[in-house]
Structures are given as structure tokens and as C-alpha cells.
Design an enzyme around this catalytic site. Structure first.
Site, PDB file in Angstrom:
ATOM      1  N   THR A  49       0.826  -1.209   0.000  1.00 20.62           N
ATOM      2  CA  THR A  49       0.000   0.000   0.000  1.00 20.62           C
ATOM      3  C   THR A  49       0.856   1.253   0.000  1.00 20.62           C
ATOM      4  OG1 THR A  49      -1.752  -1.192   1.185  1.00 20.62           O
ATOM      5  CG2 THR A  49      -1.848   1.215   1.199  1.00 20.62           C
ATOM      6  N   ASP A  68      -7.982  -4.910  -0.198  1.00 11.84           N
ATOM      7  CA  ASP A  68      -8.395  -4.879   1.200  1.00 11.84           C
ATOM      8  C   ASP A  68      -9.749  -4.203   1.399  1.00 11.84           C
ATOM      9  OD1 ASP A  68      -6.114  -6.187   1.897  1.00 11.84           O
ATOM     10  OD2 ASP A  68      -5.149  -4.489   2.907  1.00 11.84           O
ATOM     11  N   GLU A 206      12.103   2.269   1.585  1.00 11.95           N
ATOM     12  CA  GLU A 206      10.977   2.682   0.750  1.00 11.95           C
ATOM     13  C   GLU A 206      11.437   3.463  -0.472  1.00 11.95           C
ATOM     14  OE1 GLU A 206       8.113   4.848   2.978  1.00 11.95           O
ATOM     15  OE2 GLU A 206       7.733   3.229   4.422  1.00 11.95           O
TER      16      GLU A 206
END
Length: 239
Positions: A49, A68, A206
Site C-alpha cells: 500500500t 483490502d 521505501e
């Protein structure tokens, strides 16, 4: 990406199941519409996500659909012999509603599910679909332009899971008794996949993951644009 072709709603999930020509028709639609569909799957707490949202911020005309968002109510979730709620199976998800959301986006690419602003005539509409059981749902098989799978090792996955708050909360032993075994089962099922999947190391920072995927997507988009321009030139030669 999917439009009406010769009177058939190729974006309808039922038509995907009953026609053997969906892959050919979809390719034709891709050339006409120039849309780009990205699949991003991975283990729970692998960073799917976060990566999807970072990409949406930087890719013009980009939308996200998250698997989800299609969980059934707790009252409809089955339990196993240990009393564990079976959330990590396709039966826990309303996949027909998810397919309907995808179909709606395809009918008007870039005009739904929170697409980013700033669209121009030259931009290819992008849809990122992120989830944990996408490769295991056959009606999706013919849709992807690009597929990614985020992985993290058992220890890191369990650690991240322990820091998250779920509703309902994970009971003791839930990760080892349900979550991880289901992940391993679905990974084994992925061995039958015939298209290219880009595997990503979810333990990377990230920023590094974002750079890797962003660069890959932009290259794929340039290829898509070249195909679109070539097809348009073929259909409309200069006189």
C-alpha cells in the site's frame, strides 16, 4: 483499458469467464485506449500500500484499487478447527464487487477511484491494483500490463504484523496458525503463472523500492506510447 468491442462488454467478469478471445480483444483495446494496468501483490505487511500510494503521487493520471477494501463482513468469514477467522483466502473477499470497480474504471480510465490531477491528451491512464490474492484469481489473469510481487522473510513479516492493529485483532497464534501458512500456499499456486512477475525485496528502504518500480513503469509506459502511436499511424496514414 476495456471498452465495448463489437457489441461485447469485455470488461464484464462473466464475459472474461466464457470467452476464449479475451486476451486478443484486450490487446486491441489497449492499443485504442492506451491504458496501463499494474498489479502489485505481496505478503501481508510487505509494503504494498505504501509503495502504491507513493507511485500515485508521482505518476500522472493514476488511480488505485485496493483488494483490502473488499473484505466481507466478519459475520460472513468462516473459521477453521482452531477458531481462526479465515481472512487470507479468496472466499473472504467480495471479488465480484472488486471486478465491478475495475470494470467501471476501464469504461472511463482516469476518471474514477481517486485519480491524480493534471491529465493531458498524451498521458496514459494508469490503474494500480494492490492486494494479497490477485495472482490467485483467474478472471484477472489477462489484464495485467505489469506485475510486481513484494516479499519479506518470515521473521520480518511477523514483526511488522505484530505492530499493526486489526479489526478484529489477531488472536494469539494467528500469524503462525493461519496468515503465514496461507501465504506459503498461495506462493506455491503462483508457480503456474505464465506471465512475467517482477519480484521485489520488501526489506529495502521505501525510497529504493519506489525508484526501482517507478523507473520500470516509466520505461513500460514509453513502450506503450510507442505502440499506440504506431497503431494510430497505421490506421491513419498520411495522404
Amino acid at each position: 483499458m476495456v471498452v465495448m468491442v463489437e457489441g461485447e462488454a469485455v470488461g464484464n467478469p462473466e464475459s472474461w469467464r466464457r470467452t476464449g478471445h479475451s486476451r486478443v480483444l484486450l490487446h486491441q483495446c489497449q492499443q485504442e485506449m492506451g491504458a496501463f494496468l499494474i498489479e502489485r501483490e505481496g505478503v501481508t505487511n510487505g509494503g504494498k500500500t505504501t509503495l502504491a500510494k507513493n507511485l500515485q503521487k508521482h505518476l500522472p493520471n493514476c488511480s488505485i484499487i485496493s483488494q483490502d477494501d473488499f473484505f466481507k463482513p466478519e459475520s460472513e468469514i468462516e473459521t477453521d478447527k482452531n477458531g481462526f477467522l479465515q481472512y487470507d483466502v479468496l472466499e473472504a473477499l467480495n471479488m465480484e464487487q472488486m471486478m465491478s470497480a475495475i470494470s467501471c474504471w476501464m469504461e472511463s480510465p482516469g476518471h474514477s477511484v481517486g485519480s491524480t490531477d493534471g491529465r493531458s491528451a498524451e498521458e496514459i491512464p494508469i490503474l494500480i491494483i494492490e492486494g494479497f490474492l490477485l495472482f490467485n484469481y483467474k478472471p484477472l489473469d489477462t489484464l495485467w500490463n505489469r506485475s510486481y510481487f513484494l516479499t519479506i522473510p518470515y521473521e520480518e513479516c511477523k514483526r511488522r504484523r505484530s505492530t499493526r492493529v486489526y479489526e478484529p485483532p489477531d488472536p494469539p497464534g494467528y500469524f503462525d496458525g493461519h496468515v503465514w501458512p496461507m501465504y506459503l500456499k498461495h506462493r506455491r499456486e503462483m508457480e503456474d503463472i505464465t506471465w512475467e512477475v517482477v519480484y521485489l525485496d520488501g526489506t529495502k528502504p521505501e525510497e529504493d523500492l519506489f525508484s526501482q518500480v517507478y523507473e520500470d513503469i516509466t520505461k513500460q509506459l514509453e513502450k506503450q506510447k510507442s505502440l499506440l502511436l504506431a497503431e494510430l499511424a497505421r490506421r491513419h496514414p498520411q495522404t
